[in-house]
Scaffold this motif. Structure first.
Motif, PDB file in Angstrom:
ATOM      1  N   GLY A  51      37.298  38.871  30.489  1.00 14.94           N
ATOM      2  CA  GLY A  51      37.280  40.271  31.177  1.00 14.94           C
ATOM      3  C   GLY A  51      36.764  40.280  32.631  1.00 14.94           C
ATOM      4  N   ILE A  52      37.549  39.445  33.291  1.00 16.64           N
ATOM      5  CA  ILE A  52      37.210  39.020  34.805  1.00 16.64           C
ATOM      6  C   ILE A  52      38.637  39.527  35.433  1.00 16.64           C
ATOM      7  CG2 ILE A  52      36.766  37.203  36.598  1.00 16.64           C
ATOM      8  CD1 ILE A  52      34.473  37.485  34.625  1.00 16.64           C
ATOM      9  N   TYR A  67      48.036  40.684  38.844  1.00 18.88           N
ATOM     10  CA  TYR A  67      46.605  40.573  38.475  1.00 18.88           C
ATOM     11  C   TYR A  67      45.686  41.142  39.308  1.00 18.88           C
ATOM     12  CZ  TYR A  67      48.964  37.128  35.521  1.00 18.88           C
ATOM     13  OH  TYR A  67      49.868  36.614  34.685  1.00 18.88           O
ATOM     14  N   SER A  68      44.704  41.654  38.607  1.00 22.00           N
ATOM     15  CA  SER A  68      43.539  42.241  39.508  1.00 22.00           C
ATOM     16  C   SER A  68      42.183  42.049  39.059  1.00 22.00           C
ATOM     17  CB  SER A  68      43.662  43.794  39.754  1.00 22.00           C
ATOM     18  OG  SER A  68      43.555  44.389  38.643  1.00 22.00           O
ATOM     19  N   LEU A  69      41.347  42.191  39.709  1.00 22.06           N
ATOM     20  CA  LEU A  69      39.720  42.083  39.178  1.00 22.06           C
ATOM     21  C   LEU A  69      39.365  43.074  38.441  1.00 22.06           C
ATOM     22  CD1 LEU A  69      38.163  40.291  42.261  1.00 22.06           C
ATOM     23  CD2 LEU A  69      38.749  39.083  40.068  1.00 22.06           C
ATOM     24  N   THR A  70      38.737  43.017  37.343  1.00 26.34           N
ATOM     25  CA  THR A  70      38.036  44.068  36.626  1.00 26.34           C
ATOM     26  C   THR A  70      36.666  44.474  37.568  1.00 26.34           C
ATOM     27  OG1 THR A  70      36.763  42.747  35.303  1.00 26.34           O
ATOM     28  CG2 THR A  70      38.807  43.519  34.256  1.00 26.34           C
ATOM     29  N   GLY A  77      32.803  38.339  42.121  1.00 21.00           N
ATOM     30  CA  GLY A  77      33.335  37.739  43.482  1.00 21.00           C
ATOM     31  C   GLY A  77      32.541  38.065  44.568  1.00 21.00           C
ATOM     32  N   VAL A  78      31.694  39.027  44.380  1.00 23.89           N
ATOM     33  CA  VAL A  78      30.660  39.487  45.268  1.00 23.89           C
ATOM     34  C   VAL A  78      29.478  38.486  45.302  1.00 23.89           C
ATOM     35  CG1 VAL A  78      28.867  41.123  45.900  1.00 23.89           C
ATOM     36  CG2 VAL A  78      31.146  42.095  45.455  1.00 23.89           C
ATOM     37  N   ALA A  79      28.955  37.997  44.299  1.00 24.56           N
ATOM     38  CA  ALA A  79      27.919  36.977  44.059  1.00 24.56           C
ATOM     39  C   ALA A  79      28.662  35.796  44.551  1.00 24.56           C
ATOM     40  CB  ALA A  79      27.645  36.733  42.507  1.00 24.56           C
ATOM     41  N   LEU A  80      29.665  35.364  44.203  1.00 21.17           N
ATOM     42  CA  LEU A  80      30.410  34.230  44.795  1.00 21.17           C
ATOM     43  C   LEU A  80      30.305  33.898  46.326  1.00 21.17           C
ATOM     44  CD1 LEU A  80      33.325  33.637  42.159  1.00 21.17           C
ATOM     45  CD2 LEU A  80      31.094  32.038  42.384  1.00 21.17           C
TER      46      LEU A  80
END
Length: 91
Positions: A51-52, A67-70, A77-80
């Motif tokens: 579900g990423i 492809y896109s981020l959910t 991604g923000v956490a990374l």
């Protein structure tokens, strides 16, 4: 569970590559040239199953996938990005 996703080689770079905008498979491939198409296919499937990311089929000719981020993936991604900032400061 989080380490199961981001602990695999290439996962963080794939997520990072999708942070700004959706991309086609070939675009992600060109952004990470060391990553083989076979492994990228496997990782994209794992991220989709988690579900990423979301795979969107574009029916224009020629038919292609994008492809896109959910929302869940964008939050990851923000956490990374925060981890990346920490690494730039301390490593």
């Amino acid at each position: 569970m989080a380490y199961h996703i981001i602990g695999k080689k290439w996962m963080c770079l794939i997520i990072h590559s999708l942070m700004e905008e959706p991309k086609r498979f070939g675009e992600v491939c060109s952004l990470i040239p060391e990553l083989s198409k076979r492994v990228l296919t496997e990782r994209m499937k794992e991220l989709e199953d988690s579900g990423i990311i979301l795979r969107n089929i574009i029916t224009d000719r020629p038919i292609r996938s994008e492809y896109s981020l959910t929302r869940k993936g964008h939050d990851l991604g923000v956490a990374l990005q925060r981890v990346e900032s920490w690494a730039e400061k301390w490593l």
